[in-house]
Scaffold this active site. Sequence first.
Site, mmCIF file in Angstrom:
data_model
loop_
_atom_site.group_PDB
_atom_site.id
_atom_site.type_symbol
_atom_site.label_atom_id
_atom_site.label_comp_id
_atom_site.label_asym_id
_atom_site.label_seq_id
_atom_site.Cartn_x
_atom_site.Cartn_y
_atom_site.Cartn_z
ATOM 1 N N LYS A 144 23.249 49.136 34.140
ATOM 2 C CA LYS A 144 24.098 48.952 35.308
ATOM 3 C C LYS A 144 24.032 47.490 35.752
ATOM 4 C CE LYS A 144 25.348 51.191 39.663
ATOM 5 N NZ LYS A 144 24.997 52.194 40.694
ATOM 6 N N ASN B 11 35.577 56.369 41.310
ATOM 7 C CA ASN B 11 34.320 56.002 41.961
ATOM 8 C C ASN B 11 34.543 54.805 42.880
ATOM 9 O OD1 ASN B 11 32.823 53.317 40.958
ATOM 10 N ND2 ASN B 11 34.099 54.100 39.277
ATOM 11 N N ASN C 23 30.309 41.074 34.102
ATOM 12 C CA ASN C 23 31.203 41.936 34.862
ATOM 13 C C ASN C 23 32.235 41.079 35.606
ATOM 14 O OD1 ASN C 23 32.463 43.739 36.590
ATOM 15 N ND2 ASN C 23 30.595 44.892 37.026
ATOM 16 N N PHE C 24 33.365 40.854 34.922
ATOM 17 C CA PHE C 24 34.499 40.156 35.538
ATOM 18 C C PHE C 24 35.568 41.161 35.962
ATOM 19 C CE2 PHE C 24 33.389 36.494 32.529
ATOM 20 C CZ PHE C 24 32.740 35.768 33.514
ATOM 21 N N SER C 25 35.179 42.405 36.227
ATOM 22 C CA SER C 25 36.195 43.448 36.278
ATOM 23 C C SER C 25 35.991 44.539 37.302
ATOM 24 C CB SER C 25 36.291 44.102 34.894
ATOM 25 O OG SER C 25 35.000 44.466 34.422
ATOM 26 N N CYS C 26 34.879 44.558 38.023
ATOM 27 C CA CYS C 26 34.685 45.609 39.023
ATOM 28 C C CYS C 26 35.840 45.570 40.024
ATOM 29 C CB CYS C 26 33.361 45.398 39.753
ATOM 30 S SG CYS C 26 32.959 46.712 40.918
ATOM 31 N N LYS D 277 33.712 41.338 30.275
ATOM 32 C CA LYS D 277 34.338 42.640 30.539
ATOM 33 C C LYS D 277 35.611 42.453 31.347
ATOM 34 C CE LYS D 277 33.169 47.377 31.906
ATOM 35 N NZ LYS D 277 32.088 48.256 32.378
ATOM 36 N N ASN E 220 37.718 48.000 32.148
ATOM 37 C CA ASN E 220 37.009 48.587 33.273
ATOM 38 C C ASN E 220 37.961 49.559 33.965
ATOM 39 O OD1 ASN E 220 35.175 49.110 35.406
ATOM 40 N ND2 ASN E 220 34.426 47.011 35.349
ATOM 41 N N THR E 221 37.542 50.131 35.056
ATOM 42 C CA THR E 221 38.334 51.158 35.723
ATOM 43 C C THR E 221 39.607 50.588 36.363
ATOM 44 O OG1 THR E 221 36.929 50.858 37.661
ATOM 45 C CG2 THR E 221 36.397 52.689 36.179
#
Length: 413
Positions: free
Chosen positions: A80, A116, A175-178, A216, A243-244
């Site tokens: 995570k 989420n 994480n470039f995508s949350c 990402k 990502n989502t």
Amino acid sequence: MESMTLRASSSTAAPLHRLPSRRAAVSVRASSGASEPDLSVRVNGLKMPNPFVIGSGPPGTNYTVMKRAFDEGWGAVIAKTVSLDAEKVINVTPRYARLRADPNGATKSPIIGWQNIELISDRPLETMLNEFKQLKKEYPDRILIGSIMEEYNKAAWHELIERVEESGVDALEINFSCPHGMPERKMGAAVGQDCDLLEEVCGWINEKATVPVWAKMTPNITDITQPARVSLKSGCEGVSAINTIMSVMGINLKTLRPEPCVEGYSTPGGYSARAVHPIALAKVMQIARMMKEEFSDGQSLSAIGGVETGNDAAEFILLGADTVQVCTGVMMHGYGLVKKLCSELQDFMRQHNFSSVEDFRGSSLPYFTTHTDLVHRQQEAIKQRKAIRKGLASDKDWTGDGFIKETESMVSN
């Protein structure tokens, strides 16, 4: 759709030089028999027993669950996402919502969508790093990837990379995508949607990192190939997608409140599970075509989106993916899902006499074209069929064996 800016010269920017250790091989024992299709893959020098990777999220949130993933046989685990200051990360409950196939939402109806509003890890960085070290001590031949995200601050990025690498991880996923959470701090998709910002931050990361780096990608953008291209040109060894998808799961028609409902209120979140699979396939296809046309230095592609079966994974690999990540699928079906995924992927390989994953990786990619080309292809096919129905062009074309059919081909009804 969110806006995105591109620096005019970004397409010609020279990639940064990789440090030699970024491609160092890390091996893992293959467990499949010689007679079975070989699921092992080598990605950016990392050897995995199969292409199935735990995607960053709850399934990689602590030592206990990551250990379980390795014990069950996952090819790799992406933990995570961590940042320097976990105290700024405060989650709420409930933070998940589900969409079922039955329009009435029957509880036994299959889940096709999952939302989420969960943030990155809320555990102290030092705690996560100690658990990374313990995992690598117990599983030295398994692949552990650290997922990281930080504010718009070069020194902070460098500190985070140094500390995470010291824990022994084999690679980094950025994480470039949350799609939700702290955009005001220029974190997550706030970077992935702005190519100028992305290029700068990727530069910071790749001048510091000594292990392979995957960027990402967010699907919440008009053209996903643009940030993917910038990431690779800025020195990243690979990209992960998708990502989502930003979403509102629904409104409770009894309470008139949105879901998931926290003290009567909600916020848009990330959509995943089977319903996003076709969208993910399209995004992965676009990135794979771009990479094939513009990059040839072993850059990798890790596909994500609605994977619950071996056939889902086969589709991604046929489009050019090196690995396939699963996150929501594990949350719904458990860590044992990997055995089903491996078995079903091997069944697919047997049907087509593929002995390795590389035998069919990217095989379906050449069959995508433009609508104009489809029109031309169909017109040509119709023309050829009409020519066949018209019959023989000359008396010299008559044959003895096909005489009756040749006669019929020239009969007008």
